[in-house]
Design a protein around this motif. Structure first.
Motif, mmCIF file in Angstrom:
data_model
loop_
_atom_site.group_PDB
_atom_site.id
_atom_site.type_symbol
_atom_site.label_atom_id
_atom_site.label_comp_id
_atom_site.label_asym_id
_atom_site.label_seq_id
_atom_site.Cartn_x
_atom_site.Cartn_y
_atom_site.Cartn_z
ATOM 1 N N ALA A 74 0.848 -1.199 0.000
ATOM 2 C CA ALA A 74 0.000 0.000 0.000
ATOM 3 C C ALA A 74 0.883 1.247 0.000
ATOM 4 C CB ALA A 74 -0.926 -0.004 1.215
ATOM 5 N N ILE A 76 0.921 5.788 -0.041
ATOM 6 C CA ILE A 76 0.189 7.025 0.232
ATOM 7 C C ILE A 76 -0.209 7.678 -1.087
ATOM 8 C CG2 ILE A 76 0.462 9.400 1.071
ATOM 9 C CD1 ILE A 76 2.458 8.229 3.164
ATOM 10 N N THR A 77 -1.479 8.054 -1.200
ATOM 11 C CA THR A 77 -1.893 8.959 -2.281
ATOM 12 C C THR A 77 -1.861 10.356 -1.679
ATOM 13 O OG1 THR A 77 -3.305 7.311 -3.301
ATOM 14 C CG2 THR A 77 -3.743 9.592 -3.873
ATOM 15 N N ARG A 82 -0.249 15.717 3.114
ATOM 16 C CA ARG A 82 0.956 14.939 2.793
ATOM 17 C C ARG A 82 1.996 15.799 2.079
ATOM 18 N NH1 ARG A 82 0.905 10.131 5.567
ATOM 19 N NH2 ARG A 82 -0.946 8.891 5.089
ATOM 20 N N ASN A 96 -1.683 3.754 -7.815
ATOM 21 C CA ASN A 96 -2.567 2.738 -8.396
ATOM 22 C C ASN A 96 -3.191 3.230 -9.694
ATOM 23 O OD1 ASN A 96 -2.137 1.915 -5.625
ATOM 24 N ND2 ASN A 96 -3.635 0.327 -6.082
ATOM 25 N N HIS A 307 -6.607 -2.603 1.392
ATOM 26 C CA HIS A 307 -6.571 -1.485 2.355
ATOM 27 C C HIS A 307 -5.380 -0.573 2.095
ATOM 28 C CE1 HIS A 307 -3.307 -3.344 4.657
ATOM 29 N NE2 HIS A 307 -3.959 -4.490 4.574
ATOM 30 N N GLY A 308 -5.331 0.529 2.847
ATOM 31 C CA GLY A 308 -4.264 1.511 2.684
ATOM 32 C C GLY A 308 -3.088 1.264 3.611
ATOM 33 N N THR A 309 -2.355 2.320 3.917
ATOM 34 C CA THR A 309 -1.093 2.210 4.663
ATOM 35 C C THR A 309 -1.297 2.170 6.179
ATOM 36 O OG1 THR A 309 -0.846 4.603 4.745
ATOM 37 C CG2 THR A 309 0.092 3.491 2.824
ATOM 38 N N VAL A 310 -2.539 2.198 6.618
ATOM 39 C CA VAL A 310 -2.930 2.147 8.038
ATOM 40 C C VAL A 310 -2.151 3.197 8.860
ATOM 41 C CG1 VAL A 310 -3.872 0.483 9.704
ATOM 42 C CG2 VAL A 310 -2.865 -0.369 7.590
ATOM 43 N N ARG A 312 -2.963 5.453 11.027
ATOM 44 C CA ARG A 312 -3.223 5.609 12.463
ATOM 45 C C ARG A 312 -2.341 4.652 13.276
ATOM 46 N NH1 ARG A 312 -6.426 4.576 16.747
ATOM 47 N NH2 ARG A 312 -6.974 2.541 15.905
ATOM 48 N N HIS A 313 -2.177 3.419 12.787
ATOM 49 C CA HIS A 313 -1.333 2.444 13.493
ATOM 50 C C HIS A 313 0.149 2.860 13.390
ATOM 51 C CE1 HIS A 313 -4.476 -1.046 13.361
ATOM 52 N NE2 HIS A 313 -5.070 0.141 13.371
ATOM 53 N N THR A 325 -1.665 -4.697 13.842
ATOM 54 C CA THR A 325 -2.104 -4.469 12.468
ATOM 55 C C THR A 325 -2.200 -5.800 11.737
ATOM 56 O OG1 THR A 325 -0.841 -2.422 12.576
ATOM 57 C CG2 THR A 325 -1.662 -3.074 10.410
HETATM 58 P P1 NAP Z 1 -6.506 2.493 5.582
HETATM 59 O O1 NAP Z 1 -5.044 2.552 5.573
HETATM 60 O O2 NAP Z 1 -7.131 1.383 4.809
HETATM 61 O O3 NAP Z 1 -7.002 2.432 7.077
HETATM 62 C C1 NAP Z 1 -8.281 2.836 7.520
HETATM 63 C C2 NAP Z 1 -8.618 2.155 8.849
HETATM 64 O O4 NAP Z 1 -9.050 0.822 8.575
HETATM 65 C C3 NAP Z 1 -7.447 2.000 9.787
HETATM 66 O O5 NAP Z 1 -7.252 3.155 10.565
HETATM 67 C C4 NAP Z 1 -7.854 0.790 10.580
HETATM 68 O O6 NAP Z 1 -8.872 1.087 11.536
HETATM 69 C C5 NAP Z 1 -8.519 -0.070 9.524
HETATM 70 N N1 NAP Z 1 -7.529 -0.935 8.829
HETATM 71 C C6 NAP Z 1 -7.182 -0.897 7.519
HETATM 72 N N2 NAP Z 1 -6.284 -1.851 7.245
HETATM 73 C C7 NAP Z 1 -6.044 -2.495 8.405
HETATM 74 C C8 NAP Z 1 -5.171 -3.561 8.756
HETATM 75 N N3 NAP Z 1 -4.381 -4.153 7.847
HETATM 76 N N4 NAP Z 1 -5.173 -3.985 10.051
HETATM 77 C C9 NAP Z 1 -5.979 -3.409 10.959
HETATM 78 N N5 NAP Z 1 -6.806 -2.393 10.684
HETATM 79 C C10 NAP Z 1 -6.840 -1.936 9.415
HETATM 80 O O7 NAP Z 1 -7.134 3.857 4.991
HETATM 81 P P2 NAP Z 1 -6.766 5.381 5.319
HETATM 82 O O8 NAP Z 1 -6.338 5.520 6.738
HETATM 83 O O9 NAP Z 1 -7.913 6.127 4.807
HETATM 84 O O10 NAP Z 1 -5.543 5.713 4.388
HETATM 85 C C11 NAP Z 1 -4.182 5.740 4.821
HETATM 86 C C12 NAP Z 1 -3.295 5.972 3.630
HETATM 87 O O11 NAP Z 1 -3.407 4.862 2.744
HETATM 88 C C13 NAP Z 1 -3.665 7.199 2.808
HETATM 89 O O12 NAP Z 1 -2.489 7.956 2.567
HETATM 90 C C14 NAP Z 1 -4.231 6.661 1.517
HETATM 91 O O13 NAP Z 1 -3.883 7.465 0.430
HETATM 92 C C15 NAP Z 1 -3.563 5.329 1.408
HETATM 93 N N6 NAP Z 1 -4.346 4.294 0.673
HETATM 94 C C16 NAP Z 1 -3.642 3.514 -0.183
HETATM 95 C C17 NAP Z 1 -4.275 2.474 -0.845
HETATM 96 C C18 NAP Z 1 -3.453 1.619 -1.769
HETATM 97 O O14 NAP Z 1 -2.264 1.776 -1.879
HETATM 98 N N7 NAP Z 1 -4.068 0.679 -2.448
HETATM 99 C C19 NAP Z 1 -5.638 2.214 -0.625
HETATM 100 C C20 NAP Z 1 -6.329 3.019 0.281
HETATM 101 C C21 NAP Z 1 -5.660 4.043 0.930
HETATM 102 P P3 NAP Z 1 -8.553 1.500 13.067
HETATM 103 O O15 NAP Z 1 -7.766 2.749 12.986
HETATM 104 O O16 NAP Z 1 -9.935 1.686 13.609
HETATM 105 O O17 NAP Z 1 -7.803 0.375 13.713
#
Ligand code: NAP
Ligand code: MG
Length: 399
Positions: A74, A76-77, A82, A96, A307-310, A312-313, A325
């Motif tokens: 995953a 960052i977009t 950012r 992507n 999912h994304g780069t998580v 918050r974790h 995670t």
């Molecule tokens: P995210 O990384 O998918 O996370 C959103 C929330 O979903 C997390 O805070 C967590 O919830 C939960 N989560 C997602 N994946 C998890 C895992 N593997 N294990 C446990 N919990 C998980 O989405 P985002 O926070 O909106 O985006 C973060 C970054 O990722 C952004 O910069 C975005 O651009 C990028 N992104 C990249 C892709 C890709 O490369 N394909 C896709 C989507 C987003 P809790 O906080 O409640 O634990």
């Protein structure tokens, strides 16, 4: 122990934040002890995209055309926050999106189904894979606010100077709105071929649905192109594989999906796929258990977690706090890519290894060892909630 041999390298696309940390653990502890891993490495982490002015993303997509199979972490977009955080010279586009534009593919999303994480829909026992067409329709629309009485028309002007074709959209007596959308035969055909190929690859039935009874030209074109390509190129192969292609109306499909036991691919037009993939992934339990693969009509494959780069974790990790995670979808991105590489290069041991790693991962969860996101929703009594690293260790033990 002798390591499992590879012949062609995988395109390895490294990424950002928490998933970058998981990425290294998976390689170090689950793959490299067993496989003589060959990769062509591209660092798509945001710092490197900035340093190379995003050339690294294009290079990694071009490498995928050359080598055929990629695995992506995953990334960052960038948004405004950012740009400031990383001191970016430009708001680089979604990697992507860039990769999809180079490879021209269809994205397939499938949940990883384990005992103890029950879908909200009781009848679903097997995964439902959504294939979303990623071109045109409302995502490339042209819209008008109609201020008052007047006529809105569609006008086609042939490039070769032939006769104009006109159709009245509406004769407005008062204010209103209008929208123009389009699609392309070539794009629909590559969506159809990617869907048929993926059904053959995974030996699952393919469903496709539109609203062709209402949209007698536009949606009907999708139905016809799928039917023509199926009859000309795939019918016999489907029969030989014992799988079916099934077309129905979109509302009938929705009703059947809910009553089904799963185990098929559902090809969706762009908007249907956008909406239905969120519904299906939520209903299967967790975004962290969703895999994604981009399949190009030319036979290139790019595997990743949905999912994304998580972030918050990752912030907790940087603050020295423990994280929990879920690495399952990222592990399955690696196993998907290794198995495909093994299949293309005729290395049955590599395919077998990928399946064993998947089985070990599922086994850990079914034994009750899981990360916090799953521990919160599992039906297994008294699960052991582990941290990020201990989950990977639990998989390694079982592997
Ligand atoms: P995210 O990384 O998918 O996370 C959103 C929330 O979903 C997390 O805070 C967590 O919830 C939960 N989560 C997602 N994946 C998890 C895992 N593997 N294990 C446990 N919990 C998980 O989405 P985002 O926070 O909106 O985006 C973060 C970054 O990722 C952004 O910069 C975005 O651009 C990028 N992104 C990249 C892709 C890709 O490369 N394909 C896709 C989507 C987003 P809790 O906080 O409640 O634990
Ligand atoms: Mg959506």
């Amino acid at each position: 122990m002798t390591k499992i041999r590879m012949t062609t390298p995988l395109v390895e696309m490294d990424g950002d934040e928490m998933t970058r940390i998981i990425w290294k653990m998976i390689k170090d502890e689950l793959i490299e002890p067993f496989v003589d891993l060959k990769t062509e490495y591209y660092d798509l982490g945001l710092k490197e995209r900035e340093r190379t002015h995003d050339q690294v993303t294009i290079d990694s997509a071009e490498a995928t055309k050359r080598l055929g199979v990629a695995v992506k972490c995953a990334t960052i977009t960038p948004n405004a926050a950012r740009v400031e955080e990383y001191g970016l010279s430009e708001m680089w586009k979604s990697p992507n999106g860039t990769i999809r534009a180079v490879l021209d593919g269809t994205v397939f999303r499938a949940p990883i189904v384990v005992k103890g994480i029950e879908p909200y829909v009781r009848t679903w026992q097997k995964p439902i894979t959504i294939a979303r067409h990623a071109y045109g329709d409302v995502y490339k629309n042209v819209e008008l606010l109609v201020p008052g009485p007047g006529k809105v028309e569609l006008v086609y002007t042939p490039a070769d100077g032939g006769d104009e074709v006109r159709a009245t959209v509406h004769d407005y007596q008062g204010a209103g709105i209008a929208q123009g959308i389009h699609n392309l035969d070539d794009s629909i055909a590559s969506f159809a071929r990617a869907s048929f190929n993926y059904a053959l690859d995974t030996k699952q039935d393919l469903w496709f649905a539109t609203k062709d009874t209402i949209s007698k030209t536009y949606d009907h074109r999708f139905k016809d192109i799928f039917a023509q390509i199926f009859d000309a190129e795939y019918r016999e192969r489907f029969e030989a594989a014992g799988i079916e292609y099934f077309y129905t109306l979109i509302d009938d499909a929705v009703a059947r999906v809910i009553r089904s036991e799963g185990g098929f691919i559902w090809a969706c037009k762009n908007y249907d796929g956008d909406v239905m993939s969120d519904m299906v992934s939520t209903a299967f339990g967790s975004l962290a258990m969703m895999t994604s693969v981009l399949v190009s009509p030319h036979g290139y494959y790019e595997y990743e977690a949905a999912h994304g780069t998580v972030q918050r974790h990752y912030d907790k990790h940087l603050a020295g706090e423990e994280t929990s995670t879920n690495s399952v979808a990222t592990i399955f991105a690696w196993t998907g890519a290794l198995a495909k590489r093994g299949e293309l290069d005729e290395l049955p041991e590599l395919v077998e290894f990928a399946h064993r790693l998947e089985a070990a991962t599922i086994r850990a969860i079914e034994d009750g060892v899981m990360t916090g996101d799953l521990a919160a929703i599992t039906s297994i009594p008294n699960p052991t909630r582990v941290n990020t690293h201990d989950f990977i260790r639990a998989v390694a033990e079982r592997l």
